[in-house]
Scaffold this motif. Structure first.
Motif, PDB file in Angstrom:
ATOM      1  N   TYR A 135       0.400  -1.006   0.328  1.00 38.18           N
ATOM      2  CA  TYR A 135       0.176  -0.357   0.135  1.00 38.18           C
ATOM      3  C   TYR A 135       0.424   1.320   0.443  1.00 38.18           C
ATOM      4  CZ  TYR A 135      -3.347   2.738   0.991  1.00 38.18           C
ATOM      5  OH  TYR A 135      -4.283   4.474   1.162  1.00 38.18           O
ATOM      6  N   CYS A 136       2.254   1.531   1.031  1.00 37.90           N
ATOM      7  CA  CYS A 136       2.338   2.595   1.063  1.00 37.90           C
ATOM      8  C   CYS A 136       3.188   2.702  -0.213  1.00 37.90           C
ATOM      9  CB  CYS A 136       3.289   2.432   2.373  1.00 37.90           C
ATOM     10  SG  CYS A 136       2.456   2.570   3.818  1.00 37.90           S
ATOM     11  N   ARG A 137       4.062   1.492  -0.483  1.00 33.42           N
ATOM     12  CA  ARG A 137       4.837   1.830  -1.825  1.00 33.42           C
ATOM     13  C   ARG A 137       3.731   1.907  -3.413  1.00 33.42           C
ATOM     14  NH1 ARG A 137       5.656  -3.516  -2.090  1.00 33.42           N
ATOM     15  NH2 ARG A 137       4.567  -4.283  -3.149  1.00 33.42           N
ATOM     16  N   MET A 138       2.656   2.451  -3.518  1.00 34.33           N
ATOM     17  CA  MET A 138       2.393   2.881  -4.144  1.00 34.33           C
ATOM     18  C   MET A 138       1.266   4.202  -4.142  1.00 34.33           C
ATOM     19  SD  MET A 138      -1.162  -0.079  -5.084  1.00 34.33           S
ATOM     20  CE  MET A 138      -0.814   0.372  -6.686  1.00 34.33           C
ATOM     21  N   ARG A 139       1.573   4.481  -2.807  1.00 34.72           N
ATOM     22  CA  ARG A 139       0.844   5.738  -1.813  1.00 34.72           C
ATOM     23  C   ARG A 139       1.786   6.897  -2.089  1.00 34.72           C
ATOM     24  NH1 ARG A 139      -0.629   5.332   3.926  1.00 34.72           N
ATOM     25  NH2 ARG A 139       1.617   5.529   3.957  1.00 34.72           N
ATOM     26  N   GLY A 140       3.005   6.476  -1.806  1.00 33.24           N
ATOM     27  CA  GLY A 140       4.347   7.141  -2.169  1.00 33.24           C
ATOM     28  C   GLY A 140       4.931   7.992  -0.919  1.00 33.24           C
ATOM     29  N   ALA A 141       3.999   8.602   0.116  1.00 35.46           N
ATOM     30  CA  ALA A 141       3.978   9.399   1.035  1.00 35.46           C
ATOM     31  C   ALA A 141       5.456   9.232   1.844  1.00 35.46           C
ATOM     32  CB  ALA A 141       2.437   9.563   1.841  1.00 35.46           C
ATOM     33  N   VAL A 142       5.148  10.140   2.262  1.00 32.43           N
ATOM     34  CA  VAL A 142       6.891  10.474   3.341  1.00 32.43           C
ATOM     35  C   VAL A 142       6.197  11.271   4.955  1.00 32.43           C
ATOM     36  CG1 VAL A 142       8.875  11.760   4.639  1.00 32.43           C
ATOM     37  CG2 VAL A 142       8.675  11.108   2.102  1.00 32.43           C
ATOM     38  N   ALA A 143       5.840   9.752   5.597  1.00 30.30           N
ATOM     39  CA  ALA A 143       5.270  10.289   7.020  1.00 30.30           C
ATOM     40  C   ALA A 143       6.364  10.787   8.387  1.00 30.30           C
ATOM     41  CB  ALA A 143       4.603   9.377   7.460  1.00 30.30           C
ATOM     42  N   VAL A 144       5.872  10.987   9.349  1.00 27.83           N
ATOM     43  CA  VAL A 144       6.475  11.472  10.136  1.00 27.83           C
ATOM     44  C   VAL A 144       5.389  11.185  11.406  1.00 27.83           C
ATOM     45  CG1 VAL A 144       5.778  14.182  10.699  1.00 27.83           C
ATOM     46  CG2 VAL A 144       8.007  13.230  11.426  1.00 27.83           C
ATOM     47  N   SER A 145       5.911  11.027  12.832  1.00 29.20           N
ATOM     48  CA  SER A 145       4.843  10.541  14.117  1.00 29.20           C
ATOM     49  C   SER A 145       4.216  11.500  14.242  1.00 29.20           C
ATOM     50  CB  SER A 145       5.729   9.555  14.832  1.00 29.20           C
ATOM     51  OG  SER A 145       6.427   7.533  14.185  1.00 29.20           O
ATOM     52  N   ALA A 146       3.444  11.197  14.921  1.00 36.20           N
ATOM     53  CA  ALA A 146       2.534  11.981  15.964  1.00 36.20           C
ATOM     54  C   ALA A 146       1.767  11.909  17.484  1.00 36.20           C
ATOM     55  CB  ALA A 146       1.861  13.112  15.604  1.00 36.20           C
ATOM     56  N   GLY A 147       1.907  11.972  18.516  1.00 36.11           N
ATOM     57  CA  GLY A 147       1.243  10.952  18.813  1.00 36.11           C
ATOM     58  C   GLY A 147      -0.802  11.495  18.898  1.00 36.11           C
ATOM     59  N   LEU A 148      -2.117  10.293  19.212  1.00 37.62           N
ATOM     60  CA  LEU A 148      -3.118  10.351  18.251  1.00 37.62           C
ATOM     61  C   LEU A 148      -3.625  11.808  19.805  1.00 37.62           C
ATOM     62  CD1 LEU A 148      -4.703   6.968  19.481  1.00 37.62           C
ATOM     63  CD2 LEU A 148      -3.620   7.209  17.485  1.00 37.62           C
ATOM     64  N   LYS A 149      -3.697  11.836  20.502  1.00 39.29           N
ATOM     65  CA  LYS A 149      -4.168  13.086  21.130  1.00 39.29           C
ATOM     66  C   LYS A 149      -3.005  14.731  20.537  1.00 39.29           C
ATOM     67  CE  LYS A 149      -0.136  13.292  25.235  1.00 39.29           C
ATOM     68  NZ  LYS A 149       0.122  12.869  24.291  1.00 39.29           N
ATOM     69  N   ASP A 150      -1.923  14.326  19.567  1.00 40.72           N
ATOM     70  CA  ASP A 150      -1.591  15.793  19.318  1.00 40.72           C
ATOM     71  C   ASP A 150      -2.108  16.460  17.784  1.00 40.72           C
ATOM     72  OD1 ASP A 150       0.209  15.534  21.758  1.00 40.72           O
ATOM     73  OD2 ASP A 150       1.796  14.302  20.122  1.00 40.72           O
ATOM     74  N   ILE A 151      -3.124  15.619  17.405  1.00 42.52           N
ATOM     75  CA  ILE A 151      -3.615  15.638  15.922  1.00 42.52           C
ATOM     76  C   ILE A 151      -4.653  17.037  16.156  1.00 42.52           C
ATOM     77  CG2 ILE A 151      -4.665  15.401  13.839  1.00 42.52           C
ATOM     78  CD1 ILE A 151      -3.095  13.490  12.831  1.00 42.52           C
ATOM     79  N   ARG A 152      -5.171  18.073  15.695  1.00 42.31           N
ATOM     80  CA  ARG A 152      -6.555  18.599  16.139  1.00 42.31           C
ATOM     81  C   ARG A 152      -6.467  19.271  15.269  1.00 42.31           C
ATOM     82  NH1 ARG A 152      -3.724  21.562  19.998  1.00 42.31           N
ATOM     83  NH2 ARG A 152      -4.227  23.873  18.328  1.00 42.31           N
ATOM     84  N   PHE A 153      -8.120  18.550  14.650  1.00 41.85           N
ATOM     85  CA  PHE A 153      -8.639  18.600  13.980  1.00 41.85           C
ATOM     86  C   PHE A 153      -9.542  20.856  14.002  1.00 41.85           C
ATOM     87  CE2 PHE A 153      -7.786  14.676  13.143  1.00 41.85           C
ATOM     88  CZ  PHE A 153      -7.571  15.031  11.604  1.00 41.85           C
ATOM     89  N   GLN A 154      -9.491  21.827  12.780  1.00 38.22           N
ATOM     90  CA  GLN A 154      -9.676  22.626  12.803  1.00 38.22           C
ATOM     91  C   GLN A 154     -11.657  23.013  11.938  1.00 38.22           C
ATOM     92  OE1 GLN A 154      -6.028  22.920  12.551  1.00 38.22           O
ATOM     93  NE2 GLN A 154      -7.013  23.069  14.219  1.00 38.22           N
ATOM     94  N   GLN A 155     -11.577  21.759  10.782  1.00 36.99           N
ATOM     95  CA  GLN A 155     -12.286  21.961   9.466  1.00 36.99           C
ATOM     96  C   GLN A 155     -12.295  20.532   9.329  1.00 36.99           C
ATOM     97  OE1 GLN A 155     -12.382  25.391   7.410  1.00 36.99           O
ATOM     98  NE2 GLN A 155     -11.685  24.003   5.649  1.00 36.99           N
ATOM     99  N   GLY A 156     -13.175  20.101   8.518  1.00 38.42           N
ATOM    100  CA  GLY A 156     -13.330  18.762   7.652  1.00 38.42           C
ATOM    101  C   GLY A 156     -13.036  17.222   7.747  1.00 38.42           C
ATOM    102  N   GLN A 157     -12.917  17.376   9.568  1.00 39.92           N
ATOM    103  CA  GLN A 157     -13.276  16.000  10.378  1.00 39.92           C
ATOM    104  C   GLN A 157     -13.523  14.986   8.615  1.00 39.92           C
ATOM    105  OE1 GLN A 157     -12.318  15.447  13.796  1.00 39.92           O
ATOM    106  NE2 GLN A 157     -11.437  13.520  14.074  1.00 39.92           N
ATOM    107  N   ASP A 158     -15.445  15.216   8.769  1.00 33.44           N
ATOM    108  CA  ASP A 158     -16.160  15.192   8.717  1.00 33.44           C
ATOM    109  C   ASP A 158     -16.060  14.261   7.295  1.00 33.44           C
ATOM    110  OD1 ASP A 158     -16.530  17.329   7.840  1.00 33.44           O
ATOM    111  OD2 ASP A 158     -18.708  16.773   8.139  1.00 33.44           O
ATOM    112  N   ASN A 159     -14.978  15.505   6.475  1.00 28.48           N
ATOM    113  CA  ASN A 159     -14.873  15.283   4.878  1.00 28.48           C
ATOM    114  C   ASN A 159     -13.611  13.664   4.785  1.00 28.48           C
ATOM    115  OD1 ASN A 159     -15.516  16.446   1.875  1.00 28.48           O
ATOM    116  ND2 ASN A 159     -13.361  17.090   1.725  1.00 28.48           N
ATOM    117  N   LEU A 160     -12.810  13.289   5.979  1.00 30.16           N
ATOM    118  CA  LEU A 160     -11.821  12.576   5.633  1.00 30.16           C
ATOM    119  C   LEU A 160     -12.569  10.816   5.256  1.00 30.16           C
ATOM    120  CD1 LEU A 160     -10.028  13.540   8.633  1.00 30.16           C
ATOM    121  CD2 LEU A 160      -9.352  13.433   6.129  1.00 30.16           C
TER     122      LEU A 160
END
Length: 143
Positions: free
Chosen positions: A37-62
Protein backbone atom coordinates in the motif's frame (compact mmCIF):
# COMPACT_ATOMS: atom_id res chain seq x y z
CA UNK A 1 12.70 24.20 8.52
CA UNK A 2 11.14 24.90 11.87
CA UNK A 3 11.95 23.64 15.35
CA UNK A 4 11.05 20.01 15.81
CA UNK A 5 8.80 20.20 18.88
CA UNK A 6 6.33 22.83 17.73
CA UNK A 7 2.83 22.61 16.33
CA UNK A 8 2.41 22.65 12.57
CA UNK A 9 -0.65 23.77 10.68
CA UNK A 10 -1.62 21.19 8.06
CA UNK A 11 -4.17 20.65 5.31
CA UNK A 12 -5.07 18.45 2.39
CA UNK A 13 -4.53 19.78 -1.15
CA UNK A 14 -7.97 21.40 -1.55
CA UNK A 15 -8.07 22.76 2.02
CA UNK A 16 -11.31 21.00 2.97
CA UNK A 17 -9.43 19.21 5.80
CA UNK A 18 -7.40 21.44 8.13
CA UNK A 19 -5.63 20.39 11.29
CA UNK A 20 -2.66 21.11 13.53
CA UNK A 21 -0.15 18.52 14.65
CA UNK A 22 2.51 18.58 17.34
CA UNK A 23 5.60 16.52 16.58
CA UNK A 24 6.95 15.55 20.00
CA UNK A 25 9.99 13.87 18.43
CA UNK A 26 10.24 16.29 15.55
CA UNK A 27 11.29 14.82 12.25
CA UNK A 28 13.54 12.17 13.84
CA UNK A 29 11.10 9.39 12.89
CA UNK A 30 10.54 10.45 9.29
CA UNK A 31 10.10 7.42 7.05
CA UNK A 32 8.62 5.71 4.05
CA UNK A 33 7.40 2.12 4.01
CA UNK A 34 7.85 -0.69 1.50
CA UNK A 35 4.50 -2.48 2.05
CA UNK A 36 2.26 -2.88 -0.99
CA UNK A 37 0.00 0.00 0.00
CA UNK A 38 2.66 2.52 1.00
CA UNK A 39 4.71 1.70 -2.11
CA UNK A 40 1.76 2.85 -4.22
CA UNK A 41 0.88 5.81 -2.00
CA UNK A 42 4.44 7.12 -1.98
CA UNK A 43 4.10 9.51 0.97
CA UNK A 44 6.74 10.42 3.52
CA UNK A 45 5.35 10.21 7.07
CA UNK A 46 6.32 11.45 10.50
CA UNK A 47 4.88 10.32 13.84
CA UNK A 48 2.58 12.15 16.24
CA UNK A 49 0.70 10.95 19.29
CA UNK A 50 -3.04 10.34 18.95
CA UNK A 51 -3.72 13.38 21.15
CA UNK A 52 -1.35 15.58 19.13
CA UNK A 53 -3.63 16.11 16.12
CA UNK A 54 -6.46 18.63 16.37
CA UNK A 55 -8.87 19.20 13.50
CA UNK A 56 -10.05 22.73 12.76
CA UNK A 57 -12.32 21.67 9.90
CA UNK A 58 -13.18 18.83 7.59
CA UNK A 59 -12.80 15.80 9.83
CA UNK A 60 -16.17 14.67 8.44
CA UNK A 61 -14.65 15.03 4.93
CA UNK A 62 -12.14 12.26 5.62
CA UNK A 63 -12.62 8.75 4.33
CA UNK A 64 -11.04 5.65 5.86
CA UNK A 65 -9.20 2.80 4.14
CA UNK A 66 -8.03 -0.43 5.81
CA UNK A 67 -6.41 -3.50 4.31
CA UNK A 68 -4.68 -6.76 5.31
CA UNK A 69 -5.09 -7.03 9.12
CA UNK A 70 -7.25 -3.89 9.26
CA UNK A 71 -5.19 -2.52 12.15
CA UNK A 72 -3.83 0.57 10.40
CA UNK A 73 -6.41 3.21 9.56
CA UNK A 74 -5.52 5.36 6.54
CA UNK A 75 -7.37 8.67 6.16
CA UNK A 76 -7.92 10.67 2.96
CA UNK A 77 -9.78 13.79 1.93
CA UNK A 78 -12.97 12.79 0.08
CA UNK A 79 -12.66 15.84 -2.16
CA UNK A 80 -9.03 15.88 -3.38
CA UNK A 81 -7.96 12.34 -2.40
CA UNK A 82 -4.85 13.39 -0.49
CA UNK A 83 -3.68 11.04 2.28
CA UNK A 84 -3.43 13.17 5.43
CA UNK A 85 -2.58 10.65 8.16
CA UNK A 86 -2.96 7.10 9.40
CA UNK A 87 -3.15 5.33 12.73
CA UNK A 88 -0.01 3.23 12.73
CA UNK A 89 -0.11 -0.55 12.78
CA UNK A 90 3.26 -0.86 14.49
CA UNK A 91 2.20 1.61 17.19
CA UNK A 92 -1.58 2.21 17.32
CA UNK A 93 -0.97 4.98 19.90
CA UNK A 94 0.53 7.10 17.11
CA UNK A 95 -0.51 8.65 13.85
CA UNK A 96 1.76 8.76 10.83
CA UNK A 97 1.24 12.18 9.24
CA UNK A 98 1.92 13.02 5.60
CA UNK A 99 4.73 15.60 5.77
CA UNK A 100 3.53 17.12 2.48
CA UNK A 101 0.38 18.27 4.34
CA UNK A 102 2.44 20.26 6.87
CA UNK A 103 2.54 23.97 6.09
CA UNK A 104 5.99 24.95 4.84
CA UNK A 105 7.35 21.38 4.78
CA UNK A 106 8.07 19.28 1.71
CA UNK A 107 9.21 15.66 1.40
CA UNK A 108 12.05 17.14 -0.66
CA UNK A 109 13.36 19.05 2.38
CA UNK A 110 14.91 15.76 3.55
CA UNK A 111 17.94 14.57 1.59
CA UNK A 112 17.56 11.04 2.98
CA UNK A 113 14.46 9.23 4.22
CA UNK A 114 14.67 5.72 5.71
CA UNK A 115 12.37 3.20 4.06
CA UNK A 116 11.01 0.75 6.60
CA UNK A 117 10.52 -2.90 5.66
CA UNK A 118 6.73 -3.08 5.59
CA UNK A 119 6.81 -6.32 3.59
CA UNK A 120 8.35 -8.03 6.64
CA UNK A 121 6.34 -5.95 9.13
CA UNK A 122 7.42 -6.50 12.76
CA UNK A 123 3.81 -7.28 13.71
CA UNK A 124 3.89 -10.20 11.25
CA UNK A 125 7.47 -11.40 11.60
CA UNK A 126 8.24 -10.49 15.20
CA UNK A 127 11.31 -8.57 16.17
CA UNK A 128 12.14 -4.89 15.67
CA UNK A 129 11.30 -2.73 12.68
CA UNK A 130 13.92 -3.01 9.98
CA UNK A 131 15.17 -0.45 7.47
CA UNK A 132 14.80 -1.80 3.94
CA UNK A 133 16.70 1.06 2.30
CA UNK A 134 17.17 4.80 2.03
CA UNK A 135 15.26 7.13 -0.30
CA UNK A 136 17.50 9.99 -1.44
CA UNK A 137 16.66 13.35 -2.95
CA UNK A 138 19.49 15.27 -4.55
CA UNK A 139 18.68 18.50 -6.38
CA UNK A 140 20.67 19.07 -9.57
CA UNK A 141 23.87 21.08 -9.31
CA UNK A 142 22.99 24.40 -10.89
CA UNK A 143 26.33 26.03 -10.14
Amino acid sequence: MRRDDQEYPAACHCGAVRFTVRLAQGFAGIRRCSCSYCRMRGAVAVSAGLKDIRFQQGQDNLTLYRFNTGTAKHYFCKTCGIYTHHQRRSDPQQFGVNVACLDGISPFDFPEVPVMDGVAHPSDKGGPARVAGILRFQPPDRG
